[in-house]
Scaffold this active site. Structure first.
Site, PDB file in Angstrom:
ATOM      1  CB  CYS A 115      -0.918  -0.033   1.231  1.00 27.32           C
ATOM      2  SG  CYS A 115      -1.814   1.506   1.518  1.00 27.32           S
ATOM      3  CB  CYS A 172       0.210   1.982   4.049  1.00 24.06           C
ATOM      4  SG  CYS A 172      -1.467   1.327   3.834  1.00 24.06           S
TER       5      CYS A 172
END
Length: 304
Positions: free
Chosen positions: A66, A69
């Site tokens: 991600c 993230c």
């Protein structure tokens, strides 16, 4: 959000999983600090539910693949260390701990959930800018300080330790961040551009400028732009809008592939516009993000 998530089943699984391997807890936290901990389904009961009886536990639900993230997690980690224990950051890899993700109804990441007294009380999705994350945490602590004495105690200790080494804030960045908090993207963009005019190599300002420009576009991103762009592949404006909408909904690879393909079938000023837009999207992610490195190679092939 209080009461919206039932953690009792996860608590039971955590207790059951911990019983056969009582000595594994220390190994799970290798590399963690006192205020930033890696949490698994086995340690959820101790590290989240029990700790949240004393101070808020902020859960960072993330995954290695991600990109957003990777932008948000360092911000949370830095703020948790600065908080000196006024709150705890619990990092959960959703791929390795699917039951925790299921318990919180995770549909997209990054997702951040505050747990207090064993129950979730607030949450947000997406990689918010650092000023907004700070504001969210400050509001959380303000609401709980009177009920949780450990918060004030930790803050007092943090002040005593941090005060001698605190660095003065750069007023130029402060002005930009204030504008961003107000939602005045134009003023924030202008502030970062002024910094770069004086310091063209300032990487922090360059990265922030890319973020601000994207946030301004993403705020008005229309998901239907994707369908319109698919129906009109030669419409450059539609392709740019669709790519923004895809990144805003965490379809990063689709956005990159769309613009690389558009570069390949355009020329002249249109090609330059698309290339510059794609490079701007690259700057939203770490340079070593595999999606970025792969798309840079594809872009080079499309150009040459």
């Amino acid at each position: 959000m209080a009461g919206a998530v039932d953690l009792s089943a996860l608590k039971a699984r955590s207790e059951a999983a911990a019983r056969p391997q009582p000595a594994s807890g220390g190994a799970e936290h290798a590399g963690s600090s006192a205020f930033v901990i890696d949490v698994t389904e086995q340690t959820f009961q101790t590290d989240v539910l029990e700790r949240s009886m004393q101070v808020p536990v902020v859960i960072d639900l993330w995954a290695t693949w991600c990109g957003p993230c990777k932008q948000l997690s360092p911000v949370l980690e830095r703020l948790a260390e600065a908080g000196n224990g006024a709150w705890i950051l619990a990092k959960v890899d959703v791929d390795a701990n699917p039951r925790i993700a299921q318990a919180f109804g995770v549909q997209s990441i990054p997702m951040v959930v505050a747990v207090v007294g064993g129950q979730p009380v607030d949450a947000f999705n997406g990689a918010l800018p650092e000023p907004q994350v700070r504001q969210w945490i400050a509001a959380l602590l303000d609401a709980l300080r009177d009920r949780m004495p450990a918060i004030a105690q930790a803050e007092a200790g943090a002040g005593a330790v941090d005060e001698p080494v605190e660095e003065p804030e750069d007023p130029r960045f402060t002005a930009a961040e204030d504008a961003l908090e107000r939602g005045d993207y134009a003023a924030a963009e202008d502030a970062y551009q002024q910094i770069l005019a004086v310091e063209p190599a300032n990487e922090q300002a360059a990265a922030a400028l890319s973020q601000v420009r994207f946030l301004a576009r993403a705020e008005s991103a229309d998901p239907s732009a994707i369908a319109r762009a698919d129906a009109a592949p030669d419409d450059v404006d539609a392709q740019l809008a669709a790519a923004d909408a895809e990144v805003a909904t965490d379809r990063v690879e689709a956005a990159f592939s769309r613009l690389v393909a558009t570069v390949a079938r355009t020329a002249g000023d249109d090609r330059d516009r698309v290339r510059e837009h794609l490079v701007g999207l690259f700057e939203l992610f770490p340079a070593d993000d595999p999606r970025v490195t792969a798309s840079r190679r594809s872009l080079a092939r499309a150009l040459f």
